[in-house]
Enzyme design. Structure first.
Site, PDB file in Angstrom:
ATOM      1  N   PHE A   1       0.854  -1.195   0.000  1.00  0.00           N
ATOM      2  CA  PHE A   1       0.000   0.000   0.000  1.00  0.00           C
ATOM      3  C   PHE A   1       0.883   1.235   0.000  1.00  0.00           C
ATOM      4  O   PHE A   1       1.779   1.362   0.830  1.00  0.00           O
ATOM      5  CB  PHE A   1      -0.923   0.017   1.229  1.00  0.00           C
ATOM      6  CG  PHE A   1      -1.857   1.197   1.220  1.00  0.00           C
ATOM      7  CD1 PHE A   1      -3.001   1.190   0.424  1.00  0.00           C
ATOM      8  CD2 PHE A   1      -1.593   2.321   1.983  1.00  0.00           C
ATOM      9  CE1 PHE A   1      -3.852   2.285   0.399  1.00  0.00           C
ATOM     10  CE2 PHE A   1      -2.447   3.424   1.954  1.00  0.00           C
ATOM     11  CZ  PHE A   1      -3.578   3.407   1.156  1.00  0.00           C
TER      12      PHE A   1
ATOM     13  N   ASP B   1       9.132   2.830   1.357  1.00  0.00           N
ATOM     14  CA  ASP B   1       7.949   3.520   1.859  1.00  0.00           C
ATOM     15  C   ASP B   1       7.893   3.274   3.362  1.00  0.00           C
ATOM     16  O   ASP B   1       7.514   2.196   3.818  1.00  0.00           O
ATOM     17  CB  ASP B   1       6.703   2.978   1.159  1.00  0.00           C
ATOM     18  CG  ASP B   1       5.428   3.650   1.667  1.00  0.00           C
ATOM     19  OD1 ASP B   1       5.479   4.325   2.714  1.00  0.00           O
ATOM     20  OD2 ASP B   1       4.378   3.482   1.019  1.00  0.00           O
TER      21      ASP B   1
ATOM     22  N   LYS C   1       2.542   9.989   8.381  1.00  0.00           N
ATOM     23  CA  LYS C   1       1.917   9.445   9.592  1.00  0.00           C
ATOM     24  C   LYS C   1       2.570   9.957  10.888  1.00  0.00           C
ATOM     25  O   LYS C   1       2.312  11.086  11.271  1.00  0.00           O
ATOM     26  CB  LYS C   1       1.865   7.918   9.528  1.00  0.00           C
ATOM     27  CG  LYS C   1       0.906   7.424   8.419  1.00  0.00           C
ATOM     28  CD  LYS C   1       0.368   6.028   8.642  1.00  0.00           C
ATOM     29  CE  LYS C   1      -0.834   5.755   7.779  1.00  0.00           C
ATOM     30  NZ  LYS C   1      -0.574   4.986   6.572  1.00  0.00           N
TER      31      LYS C   1
HETATM   32  C1  LIG Z   1      -0.866   5.292   5.141  1.00  0.00           C
HETATM   33  C2  LIG Z   1       0.135   4.895   4.143  1.00  0.00           C
HETATM   34  C3  LIG Z   1       0.312   5.628   2.956  1.00  0.00           C
HETATM   35  C4  LIG Z   1      -0.596   6.761   2.552  1.00  0.00           C
HETATM   36  O1  LIG Z   1      -0.495   7.860   3.397  1.00  0.00           O
HETATM   37  P1  LIG Z   1      -1.597   9.019   3.319  1.00  0.00           P
HETATM   38  O2  LIG Z   1      -1.137  10.022   4.324  1.00  0.00           O
HETATM   39  O3  LIG Z   1      -2.919   8.388   3.645  1.00  0.00           O
HETATM   40  O4  LIG Z   1      -1.592   9.547   1.932  1.00  0.00           O
HETATM   41  C5  LIG Z   1       1.335   5.244   2.108  1.00  0.00           C
HETATM   42  N1  LIG Z   1       2.134   4.210   2.397  1.00  0.00           N
HETATM   43  C6  LIG Z   1       1.993   3.482   3.526  1.00  0.00           C
HETATM   44  C7  LIG Z   1       2.936   2.359   3.801  1.00  0.00           C
HETATM   45  C8  LIG Z   1       0.982   3.798   4.429  1.00  0.00           C
HETATM   46  O5  LIG Z   1       0.825   3.053   5.527  1.00  0.00           O
END
Ligand SMILES: *Cc1c(COP(=O)(O)O)cnc(C)c1O
Length: 404
Positions: A138, A223, A252
Site C-alpha cells: 500500500f 515507503d 503518519k
Molecule cells: C498510510 C500509508 C500511505 C498513505 O499515506 P496518506 O497520508 O494516507 O496519503 C502510504 N504508504 C503506507 C505504507 C501507508 O501506511
C-alpha cells in the site's frame, strides 16, 4: 455551535467512502479518548499509526501554539525557519542529503515515484521507466500510488492506469531478479507491509533488492510512511535492516497528528527534481513543519526508542496470554509498536468483527486486511493503559469466541 453533530450527519453530509464507528470522540489525552457521551476509550489504534505521542502531547501542543502565534504559511515563493530546521534535522539523522516536504504519505510517495522516473529519464533515457512493487503493498490513494500499490481493487474503475508498473511477490527475491532489467527505474517496497497485514520483510530480501538495484542502476525506494519516525523501534526501520534506500517516504507519525509528509533522498538523485519539476502549495507549511520538528526531536531519543522496544515485548506477552486462553490467533508479529495478530484458521477473516466488540468494551484497535488485528498505539503509551487495554481486548475476544 448550536447543532450537536451526530453520526447520522456523516451519512447525510459526507461522501460515502468511509464507514466510521458509531461513537464520536471529542477529546483525547495521552492514550485515552472520550466520546460525546463521556465514555472513555483506550487507544491502541493511534489514528492508524499517526498519533505517535498520543493525543495532545504537551511537546506537540506547545510547538503548535508557539508557531501559531508567529507564522502559519508563506507558500514556496519564500522559505521559512521551521521547514529548514525540519529538513536539516531529517538529513542529520538519516542517510539523506535532501528533503522534499509535503502534507501526506500519498504525496510523499507520489514525489518519490516522480523523482525516480525523472532521474532515470535524465540519466539513462526514456526506456528506463519500469517500476517494480509488491502484491498487497500500500502506497497511498493518488492515482500513481494506487497503481504502484499491490491491491488492484484500489485502482479499479478509475480508467486507464499508468503503465510501466510490475508487481512481484513480497519477500520473493528470485521473482524480482527475473523481472529486473536495464529498463528498471525503481523498486518500491515497505520494509514491513502495513495495510497488507503487518508483514516484515526478510533481511536477505531487502539486502538482495539493494544489490539488484545497484547491479541495474535502479533506485531503491522505501515507503516508511507507516514504519517511520520511531514506530519500528528505530527512527526508521531501514536502520535495523542495515539496508540504505535511495529514496524514503515518511508521513503518519512524522506529524504526530498534524498533516505532514516528507520525501528523503541523496545528492546523487535530488538534482533530477530541478526547479519547476514538482511542487505542493502546502509543502513546507510552517505550522506543519514546527510540529513535525518537535515530534522528530522528541521521538528520536534513547528514552522514547528504548521505550518502544519495552512496550513491544509487553504487547506480545499480553497477546500471547490472551491467545493461550482463547486460541484465536495463529501468529503474533510486527516491529516496535506496529503489531499484528493473525487470526487462527477457525476465525479466518474475522479480525474486523473484533473492532465493534472492542469499542463496546472501551478499546480502539485496527485491522490490517480481513485476517489481522492491528495495533499501532502511542509510542509513549503508559504501561497501565496497555494492561487495561489488554483486559478490554480480552473481554472483546471472549465475546467473539462465545458467539461461535
Ligand atoms: C498510510 C500509508 C500511505 C498513505 O499515506 P496518506 O497520508 O494516507 O496519503 C502510504 N504508504 C503506507 C505504507 C501507508 O501506511
Amino acid at each position: 455551535m448550536t447543532h450537536t453533530p451526530t453520526r447520522s450527519d456523516f451519512d447525510q453530509y459526507m461522501v460515502p467512502n468511509y464507514s466510521p464507528q458509531k461513537t464520536i470522540p471529542v477529546r483525547g489525552e495521552g492514550s485515552r479518548l472520550w466520546d460525546q457521551e463521556g465514555r472513555e476509550y483506550i487507544d491502541f489504534a493511534g489514528g492508524i499509526a499517526v498519533n505517535a505521542l498520543g493525543h495532545c502531547h504537551p511537546v506537540l501542543v506547545n510547538a503548535l501554539k508557539a508557531q501559531a502565534d508567529k507564522l502559519w504559511h508563506l507558500s514556496n515563493v519564500y522559505t521559512n525557519e521551521p521547514a529548514l530546521e525540519l529538513a536539516r534535522t531529517l538529513v542529520e539523522r538519516t542517510f539523506a542529503d535532501k528533503v522534499f516536504l509535503c502534507s501526506s504519505g500519498g504525496e510523499a510517495n507520489e514525489a518519490a515515484l516522480k523523482l525516480a522516473r525523472r532521474w532515470a529519464y535524465n540519466t539513462h533515457g526514456e526506456h528506463k521507466d519500469k517500476i517494480i512493487s509488491f502484491r498487497q503493498s500500500f502506497h497511498g490513494r493518488t492515482f500513481f500510488t494506487v497503481s504502484v500499490g499491490g491491491q488492484p481493487k484500489y485502482a479499479q474503475g478509475f480508467g486507464p492506469v499508468p503503465g510501466g508498473i510490475i508487481h512481484a511477490e513480497f519477500n520473493d527475491l528470485e521473482a524480482v531478479r527475473e523481472l529486473m532489467g536495464d529498463d528498471t527505474c525503481a523498486v518500491m517496497v515497505e520494509p514491513m507491509q502495513g495495510e497488507g497485514g503487518i508483514l516484515p520483510a526478510d533481511p536477505e530480501f531487502l539486502q538482495g533488492l539493494r544489490a539488484l538495484c545497484d547491479e541495474h542502476d535502479a533506485l531503491l525506494i522505501f515507503d516508511e510512511v507507516q514504519t517511520g519516525v520511531g514506530r519500528s523501534g528505530t527512527l526508521f526501520a531501514y536502520m535495523q535492516y542495515g539496508v540504505t534506500p535511495d529514496i524514503l517516504s515518511s508521513a503518519k507519525s512524522l506529524g504526530g497528528g498534524f498533516p505532514v509528509g516528507a520525501m528523503l533522498t541523496t545528492d546523487r538523485i535530488a538534482p533530477a527534481m530541478a526547479i519547476g519539476t514538482h511542487g505542493s502549495t502546502y509543502g513546507g507549511n510552517a505550522l506543519a513543519s514546527a510540529v513535525a520538528l518537535a515530534a522528530v526531536e522528541h521521538i528520536d531519543t534513547p528514552e522514547v526508542l528504548e521505550g518502544v522496544k519495552r512496550r513491544h515485548d509487553l504487547f506480545r506477552e499480553h497477546l500471547e496470554t490472551i491467545n493461550r486462553k482463547h486460541g484465536v490467533f495463529k501468529e503474533i508479529r510486527g516491529m516496535g509498536l506496529l503489531i499484528g495478530a493473525e487470526m487462527a484458521d477457525e476465525y479466518e477473516g474475522r479480525a474486523k468483527d473484533i473492532l465493534p466488540l472492542a469499542i463496546d468494551e472501551g478499546l480502539m484497535a485496527l485491522v490490517a486486511g480481513p485476517n489481522v488485528l492491528r495495533m499501532a498505539p502511542s509510542l509513549v503509551i503508559p504501561e497501565a493503559d496497555i494492561a487495561e487495554g489488554m483486559a478490554r481486548l480480552e473481554r472483546a475476544i471472549a465475546r467473539l469466541v462465545a458467539s461461535e
